[in-house]
Design an enzyme around this catalytic site. Sequence first.
Site, mmCIF file in Angstrom:
data_model
loop_
_atom_site.group_PDB
_atom_site.id
_atom_site.type_symbol
_atom_site.label_atom_id
_atom_site.label_comp_id
_atom_site.label_asym_id
_atom_site.label_seq_id
_atom_site.Cartn_x
_atom_site.Cartn_y
_atom_site.Cartn_z
ATOM 1 N N PRO A 10 0.779 -1.229 0.000
ATOM 2 C CA PRO A 10 0.000 0.000 0.000
ATOM 3 C C PRO A 10 0.820 1.292 0.000
ATOM 4 C CG PRO A 10 -0.164 -1.122 2.118
ATOM 5 C CD PRO A 10 0.493 -2.073 1.170
ATOM 6 N N ASN A 11 0.315 2.231 -0.746
ATOM 7 C CA ASN A 11 0.862 3.594 -0.866
ATOM 8 C C ASN A 11 2.136 3.678 -1.698
ATOM 9 O OD1 ASN A 11 -1.162 4.842 0.855
ATOM 10 N ND2 ASN A 11 -0.214 3.697 2.513
ATOM 11 N N ARG A 18 5.082 10.896 -2.673
ATOM 12 C CA ARG A 18 4.835 10.639 -1.254
ATOM 13 C C ARG A 18 6.111 10.836 -0.438
ATOM 14 N NH1 ARG A 18 4.641 4.515 1.159
ATOM 15 N NH2 ARG A 18 4.148 5.101 3.291
ATOM 16 N N TYR A 23 11.316 8.662 0.748
ATOM 17 C CA TYR A 23 11.230 7.634 -0.295
ATOM 18 C C TYR A 23 11.831 8.041 -1.643
ATOM 19 C CZ TYR A 23 8.050 5.569 3.108
ATOM 20 O OH TYR A 23 7.514 5.038 4.249
ATOM 21 N N ASN A 74 7.904 -5.757 -0.930
ATOM 22 C CA ASN A 74 7.883 -4.645 0.016
ATOM 23 C C ASN A 74 6.434 -4.541 0.483
ATOM 24 O OD1 ASN A 74 7.805 -2.296 1.449
ATOM 25 N ND2 ASN A 74 8.953 -1.073 -0.040
ATOM 26 N N ALA A 77 3.226 -0.827 4.889
ATOM 27 C CA ALA A 77 2.747 -0.827 6.280
ATOM 28 C C ALA A 77 2.278 -2.211 6.743
ATOM 29 C CB ALA A 77 1.628 0.196 6.443
ATOM 30 N N ASP A 87 1.433 -15.559 6.620
ATOM 31 C CA ASP A 87 0.968 -16.933 6.438
ATOM 32 C C ASP A 87 0.936 -17.324 4.960
ATOM 33 O OD1 ASP A 87 0.737 -17.340 9.131
ATOM 34 O OD2 ASP A 87 -1.459 -17.264 9.201
ATOM 35 N N GLU A 98 12.463 -9.710 1.686
ATOM 36 C CA GLU A 98 11.703 -8.511 2.079
ATOM 37 C C GLU A 98 12.567 -7.273 1.839
ATOM 38 O OE1 GLU A 98 10.772 -8.722 6.237
ATOM 39 O OE2 GLU A 98 10.120 -6.638 6.329
ATOM 40 N N HIS A 100 12.689 -2.886 2.003
ATOM 41 C CA HIS A 100 12.128 -1.582 2.360
ATOM 42 C C HIS A 100 13.031 -0.492 1.822
ATOM 43 C CE1 HIS A 100 9.214 -3.457 4.883
ATOM 44 N NE2 HIS A 100 10.175 -4.221 5.352
ATOM 45 N N SER A 102 13.170 2.664 2.938
ATOM 46 C CA SER A 102 13.747 3.411 4.060
ATOM 47 C C SER A 102 14.347 2.449 5.087
ATOM 48 C CB SER A 102 12.655 4.252 4.733
ATOM 49 O OG SER A 102 11.662 3.416 5.298
ATOM 50 N N ARG A 107 13.315 4.788 12.126
ATOM 51 C CA ARG A 107 12.063 5.556 12.083
ATOM 52 C C ARG A 107 11.218 5.279 13.332
ATOM 53 N NH1 ARG A 107 9.416 4.896 6.389
ATOM 54 N NH2 ARG A 107 8.238 6.687 7.198
ATOM 55 N N ARG A 111 7.575 0.824 13.340
ATOM 56 C CA ARG A 111 8.161 0.285 12.104
ATOM 57 C C ARG A 111 9.333 -0.658 12.378
ATOM 58 N NH1 ARG A 111 5.721 3.547 8.137
ATOM 59 N NH2 ARG A 111 5.333 5.647 8.904
#
Length: 146
Positions: A10-11, A18, A23, A74, A77, A87, A98, A100, A102, A107, A111
């Site tokens: 999301p986002n 943003r 970012y 990624n 949130a 799962d 995984e 990210h 940032s 932060r 997070r």
Amino acid sequence: MSVILVINGPNLNLLGTRQTDIYGDKGLKELNEELSKLAGQLEVSLKFFQSNSEGDIIDYLHKEGPAADGIIINPAAFTHYSYAIRDAISAIETETVEVHISNIFSREEFRHKSVISPVCSGQICGFGFYGYAMALSYFADIFKGK
Ligand code: DQA
């Protein structure tokens, strides 16, 4: 040729506008173009997916995950609380990295925890878009010649 999924949560469709101080000013389209270019050099094939919906990410993992050779995700949130995405990654048994943009550890406290990391082979964070390229280089290396 090995197939790697690149999934953004999301986002992340808003990348480029943003919170650019965190970012950066490049968009998701540019990220995917950069990765496609690298994938061509590394001779791997990529499939891109972005969604703001937890259920859609889970459905995509179920549909495309089992046949893929690797997953770069990624979860945005969802990283911090989605046991359902965790799962789904466990269920499909495809190696997952995984990423990210940032450094989540520098932060806000919420997070600092990832519920996704324990079911991934590793986590890359804090290197901007380069983190995705690092994950892609890793997969290209382990699947060399496939
Ligand atoms: C993020 C970090 C998350 O905490 C945040 O919710 C995001 C982006 C990153 O790439 O740095 O949306 O996953």
